[in-house]
Design a protein around this motif. Structure first.
Motif, short mmCIF file in Angstrom:
data_model
loop_
_atom_site.label_atom_id
_atom_site.label_comp_id
_atom_site.label_asym_id
_atom_site.label_seq_id
_atom_site.Cartn_x
_atom_site.Cartn_y
_atom_site.Cartn_z
N ALA A 1 -15.65 -7.93 -26.35
CA ALA A 1 -15.17 -9.04 -25.63
C ALA A 1 -16.04 -9.71 -24.73
O ALA A 1 -15.50 -11.08 -24.33
N ILE A 2 -17.20 -9.15 -24.40
CA ILE A 2 -18.21 -10.08 -23.68
C ILE A 2 -18.92 -10.98 -24.74
O ILE A 2 -19.21 -12.29 -24.13
N ILE A 3 -19.26 -10.56 -25.81
CA ILE A 3 -20.04 -11.25 -26.56
C ILE A 3 -19.30 -12.30 -27.20
O ILE A 3 -19.85 -13.65 -27.45
N VAL A 4 -18.17 -12.18 -27.81
CA VAL A 4 -17.53 -13.18 -28.56
C VAL A 4 -17.07 -14.59 -27.79
O VAL A 4 -17.43 -15.56 -28.25
N VAL B 1 -26.09 -19.15 -28.57
CA VAL B 1 -25.69 -17.76 -28.21
C VAL B 1 -25.09 -16.83 -29.40
O VAL B 1 -25.63 -15.99 -29.63
N ALA B 2 -24.45 -17.74 -30.35
CA ALA B 2 -23.72 -17.24 -31.50
C ALA B 2 -25.00 -16.59 -32.34
O ALA B 2 -24.78 -15.76 -32.94
N GLY B 3 -26.20 -17.56 -32.44
CA GLY B 3 -27.25 -17.43 -33.49
C GLY B 3 -28.07 -16.21 -32.92
O GLY B 3 -28.34 -15.39 -33.76
N VAL B 4 -28.17 -16.21 -31.52
CA VAL B 4 -28.71 -15.16 -30.95
C VAL B 4 -28.21 -13.59 -31.36
O VAL B 4 -28.86 -12.63 -31.72
N VAL B 5 -27.01 -13.73 -31.28
CA VAL B 5 -26.16 -12.56 -31.58
C VAL B 5 -26.18 -11.92 -32.85
O VAL B 5 -26.73 -10.96 -33.17
#
Length: 243
Positions: A177-180, A189-193
């Motif tokens: 829930a924090i990441i999405v 940020v999506a790429g880093v995840v």
């Protein structure tokens, strides 16, 4: 500074009012964390003390992971330092809202009680920040966090193993829930995840890192990936202020 008892009392009560919703949320999240603490072998008193001294879900999860891995104290200290390092930056930012005459012990205790949510409500306060506002928020939010952990451990000792296993998944749901939302807002940020997931999987399969504990692998990846992201994709200060 801060000698007016009436103003301090008013700031304290405002902190309690703003901290109550945070306390309720903390209890729910920490309950799931308590399930993990139970699996690490902590009793309710130990879990309560741990959460009163470590006010971060990621930090405590890392702590319990180190305990389960029977890692040395130094590794635990390094892991918790890295996972909680953002609070150093929050403390520096929040200190700018204090009156210049604010005493050092106020700065120390406010810094000790900083969490993501308490920082958010504090930095949003208009004008000079009265430390008693933070004390009010801390007075309800931090015990709520600690009680949630303790009650989670109690539940873990009472509930069937299948239920405990199911409840432990809730903590991973919190991380998702924090990441999405952040990943949806920012492609970087999506790429880093995604890179983090792939790198974590790769490191778990490479023999070169087999002698390292899981917590140390996570710490190493955190520093390397975050450092590279900051170096290659720095945040534009003008854009940040315009948000």
């Amino acid at each position: 500074m801060y000698q007016n008892i009436g103003q301090n009392k008013n700031a304290f009560m405002n902190g309690i009012k703003d901290g109550m919703p945070i306390a309720l949320g903390y209890f729910a999240v920490a309950f799931s964390l308590g399930i993990v603490a139970k699996k690490a072998g902590l009793d309710p008193v130990q879990g309560f003390i741990s959460s009163m001294l470590n006010h971060a879900s990621a930090g405590e999860y890392a702590e319990f992971t180190v305990i389960m891995g029977d890692a040395p104290y130094m590794e635990m200290a390094v892991v918790i330092l890295i996972t909680n390092m953002r609070y150093l930056l929050m403390s520096c930012a929040l200190s700018q809202k204090f009156h210049p005459d604010t005493l050092g012990f106020h700065r120390f205790f406010v810094g000790f009680g900083i969490t993501d949510e308490i920082f958010g409500i504090s930095i949003a306060r208009p004008g000079v920040l009265n430390p008693y506002y933070n004390y009010g928020a801390m007075a309800v939010a931090l015990p709520g966090w600690a009680m949630g952990t303790a009650m989670g451990i109690v539940a873990g000792n009472i509930l069937p193993a299948s239920v405990v296993s199911a409840l432990s998944v809730a903590l991973y749901g919190m991380f998702v829930a924090i990441i999405v939302p952040a990943a949806k807002r920012d492609k970087i940020v999506a790429g880093v995840v995604i890179v983090s997931f792939l790198a974590s999987f790769a490191v778990s399969r490479i023999g070169l890192f087999s002698h390292m504990s899981d917590s140390m692998k996570i710490s190493l990846l955190t520093v390397v990936i975050a450092g590279l992201a900051a170096a290659f994709f720095p945040v534009n200060e003008d854009d940040r202020l315009a948000e």
